[in-house]
Enzyme design. Structure first.
Site, PDB file in Angstrom:
ATOM      1  CD  GLU A  79      -2.661   1.050   2.683  1.00 16.54           C
ATOM      2  OE1 GLU A  79      -2.263   0.354   3.626  1.00 16.54           O
ATOM      3  OE2 GLU A  79      -3.735   1.677   2.709  1.00 16.54           O
TER       4      GLU A  79
ATOM      5  CE  LYS B  11      -7.400   1.680   3.276  1.00 17.45           C
ATOM      6  NZ  LYS B  11      -6.192   2.202   3.959  1.00 17.45           N
TER       7      LYS B  11
ATOM      8  CB  CYS C 188      -4.813  -1.626   4.106  1.00 18.28           C
ATOM      9  SG  CYS C 188      -3.927  -1.849   5.660  1.00 18.28           S
TER      10      CYS C 188
END
Ligand SMILES: O=C(O)CCC(=O)C(=O)O
Length: 275
Positions: A49, A106, A148
């Site tokens: 990330e 994300k 994540c």
């Protein structure tokens, strides 16, 4: 029935050491990708990330890349969208010839506050994505990409798996508090619930940095066992993904035992996908 993973795949997760020098991060990433492909024979390579940047909201605006018309870098980066002036945490998927196959922003921003341990608020600078991302790689099958904190929302994983993904990939950067608590647990839980492979790719840990990444990049198999795992240092994890999903699903047949007459199927109804 056709196999979800059509042929064995060598997956490489690059647990990269990153720092404040963006050009150095990019060039280090490049050399590790080349190493993964040429020395380890990887078919699919993942970077962590925001690998071009230190991890922190104050860094994202400065390190962000504008994607169009041509993406200047690879994989998971802070992204700046000129038309809206929004910043995103974005993962790009490229073919071996450099064609951009998918863009995942994300969906769930990392906003947490554990008193005395860690406070992080991505939403102070980032905007969330609003779709799920499934990439069809014709030779191998479908993979799902999320980032994540997205792993904490099992719906994403479940929907992708029901839509035929054999692998869920999460570039991530857990920390010393939540990494110790939940990193492996989340990876194994998503694999167990969905009987698929799961890959988590972290930056290497740097105790001089403001944000200390957990490391421990790992690949979990469809039986929810850890197939390969790194420690906290820089390294390349290489895992051989073979058949096995169908066998696991035959042995523990939750796939055919679901009771959609009792509860709804989360993969049905309104789901937004990569267009
Ligand atoms: O979920 C966590 O504990 C960590 C998430 C995170 O570090 C992130 O989303 O970047």
């Amino acid at each position: 029935m056709a196999k979800l993973l059509k042929q064995p795949l060598k997956l490489a997760l690059i647990q990269l050491s990153t720092g404040a020098d963006k050009a150095a991060n990019l060039s280090r990433a490049r050399s590790k990708v080349l190493e993964a492909v040429h020395q380890h024979g990887a078919n699919l390579v993942v970077l962590p990330e925001c690998f071009n940047s230190p991890y922190g909201t104050k860094y994202f605006p400065k390190y962000a890349e504008t994607l169009l018309p041509s993406p200047p870098s690879k994989d998971n980066i802070p992204e700046y969208e000129e038309s809206t002036k929004n910043l995103y945490n974005t993962s790009l998927t490229f073919s071996p010839t450099g064609e951009l196959l998918a863009t995942h922003r994300k969906v769930h921003l990392f906003d947490i506050d554990i008193p005395g341990k860690i406070r992080f608020k991505e939403s102070e600078v980032l905007s969330p994505g609003n779709k799920l991302t499934l990439v069809d790689i014709p030779e191998y099958g479908k993979i799902a990409i999320a980032i994540c904190y997205d792993i904490r929302f099992p719906e994403l994983a479940m929907i992708a798996a029901r839509k035929g993904a054999f692998l869920l990939l999460y570039p991530g950067a857990f920390n010393l508090t939540t990494g110790a608590l939940h990193w492996e647990l989340q990876a194994r839980a998503r694999a167990m619930d969905n009987q698929v492979y799961v890959g988590l790719c972290s930056p290497a840990r740097d105790m001089e940095a403001e944000y200390n990444a957990w490391g421990h990049s790992m690949v979990v198999d469809p039986n929810a066992e850890v197939l390969e795992q790194l420690d906290e240092k820089e390294g390349i994890l290489v895992a051989d993904l073979k058949e096995g999903i169908e066998e696991v699903r035959k042995g523990i047949p939750v796939y055919s035992q679901r009771r959609f007459d009792v509860y709804p199927d989360v993969s049905e109804g309104k789901v937004r996908w990569e267009e």
